[in-house]
Motif scaffolding. Structure first.
Motif, short mmCIF file in Angstrom:
data_model
loop_
_atom_site.label_atom_id
_atom_site.label_comp_id
_atom_site.label_asym_id
_atom_site.label_seq_id
_atom_site.Cartn_x
_atom_site.Cartn_y
_atom_site.Cartn_z
N PHE A 46 1.16 -1.66 -0.23
CA PHE A 46 -0.30 0.31 -0.16
C PHE A 46 0.84 1.53 0.24
CE2 PHE A 46 -2.97 -2.84 1.45
CZ PHE A 46 -3.98 -2.95 0.87
N TYR A 81 -0.14 5.26 0.21
CA TYR A 81 -0.92 6.64 0.61
C TYR A 81 0.00 7.34 1.58
CZ TYR A 81 -1.08 4.22 5.06
OH TYR A 81 -0.70 3.68 6.70
N SER A 82 -0.68 9.25 1.32
CA SER A 82 -0.40 9.97 1.97
C SER A 82 -1.15 9.58 3.07
CB SER A 82 -0.69 11.48 1.43
OG SER A 82 0.02 12.48 2.36
N LYS A 92 -3.91 12.01 3.85
CA LYS A 92 -5.65 11.74 3.36
C LYS A 92 -6.19 10.47 3.76
CE LYS A 92 -4.80 14.79 -1.08
NZ LYS A 92 -5.29 15.46 -0.41
N LEU A 93 -4.55 9.87 4.20
CA LEU A 93 -5.83 8.48 5.31
C LEU A 93 -4.70 8.18 6.82
CD1 LEU A 93 -7.58 6.12 4.68
CD2 LEU A 93 -5.18 4.86 4.24
N LEU A 111 -12.38 2.24 2.68
CA LEU A 111 -12.76 3.68 2.02
C LEU A 111 -14.30 4.16 0.94
CD1 LEU A 111 -9.28 2.72 -0.42
CD2 LEU A 111 -10.04 3.74 1.78
N LEU A 165 -12.47 8.11 -0.76
CA LEU A 165 -10.72 7.55 -1.23
C LEU A 165 -11.14 6.86 -1.86
CD1 LEU A 165 -9.32 7.16 2.01
CD2 LEU A 165 -8.89 9.52 0.18
N TYR A 201 -8.65 3.85 -5.66
CA TYR A 201 -7.81 3.24 -4.95
C TYR A 201 -7.00 3.06 -6.43
CZ TYR A 201 -10.55 -0.44 -5.93
OH TYR A 201 -11.00 -1.69 -6.36
N VAL A 231 -2.77 2.37 -4.26
CA VAL A 231 -2.39 3.53 -3.63
C VAL A 231 -3.48 4.34 -4.06
CG1 VAL A 231 -1.04 6.01 -5.43
CG2 VAL A 231 -0.51 3.47 -6.17
N ILE A 232 -3.48 4.92 -2.48
CA ILE A 232 -4.70 5.30 -1.93
C ILE A 232 -4.82 7.12 -2.52
CG2 ILE A 232 -6.27 5.67 -0.05
CD1 ILE A 232 -5.77 2.78 -0.82
N THR A 233 -6.15 7.84 -2.78
CA THR A 233 -6.08 8.65 -3.61
C THR A 233 -7.05 9.53 -3.11
OG1 THR A 233 -6.77 8.42 -5.34
CG2 THR A 233 -4.58 8.15 -5.29
N ASP A 234 -7.19 11.12 -3.61
CA ASP A 234 -8.54 11.19 -3.02
C ASP A 234 -10.19 10.36 -4.35
OD1 ASP A 234 -8.23 13.23 -1.31
OD2 ASP A 234 -7.20 14.96 -2.49
#
Length: 85
Positions: free
Chosen positions: A25, A27-28, A31-32, A55, A60, A62, A70-73
Motif C-alpha cells: 500500500f 498513501y499519504s 489523506k488517510l 474506503l 478515497l 484506489y 495507491v490510495i488517492t482522493d
C-alpha cells in the motif's frame, strides 16, 4: 481473501492484507489516517471489494499499479456528500 476484524486500525489491516497477498500500500497520511479504526468481515472476496468496503466513507479511491495499491482522493464528481440539508 478472508478477513474478519472488529476494531482494527487501517494500518494494521493493510499489513494483514500485505501478508496475505503480493500487494503493498502507498498513501499519504494527510489523506488517510492509518490509526483510524475499521471493522471488516469478508469471506472469499477479491481485494477490490475489500478496498471498496474500507474506503467507501472516506471519499478515497484506489488505483492498482503493478503490485502497489495507491490510495488517492476520489475524483470530485464521484465524492459523496455526508452533510445534511
Amino acid at each position: 481473501m478472508n478477513l474478519k476484524f472488529k476494531q482494527i486500525t487501517i494500518g494494521q489491516l493493510f499489513s494483514v492484507i500485505e501478508n496475505q497477498t503480493e500487494f503493498r500500500f502507498a498513501y499519504s497520511k494527510s489523506k488517510l489516517n492509518p490509526d483510524a479504526i475499521v471493522s471488516i468481515d469478508s469471506k472469499d472476496e477479491q481485494l477490490e471489494r475489500v478496498l471498496e468496503k474500507i474506503l467507501k466513507s472516506d471519499n478515497l479511491a484506489y488505483t492498482i499499479v503493478d503490485r502497489y495499491v495507491v490510495i488517492t482522493d476520489k475524483p470530485l464528481g464521484l465524492q459523496t456528500n455526508s452533510g445534511t440539508v
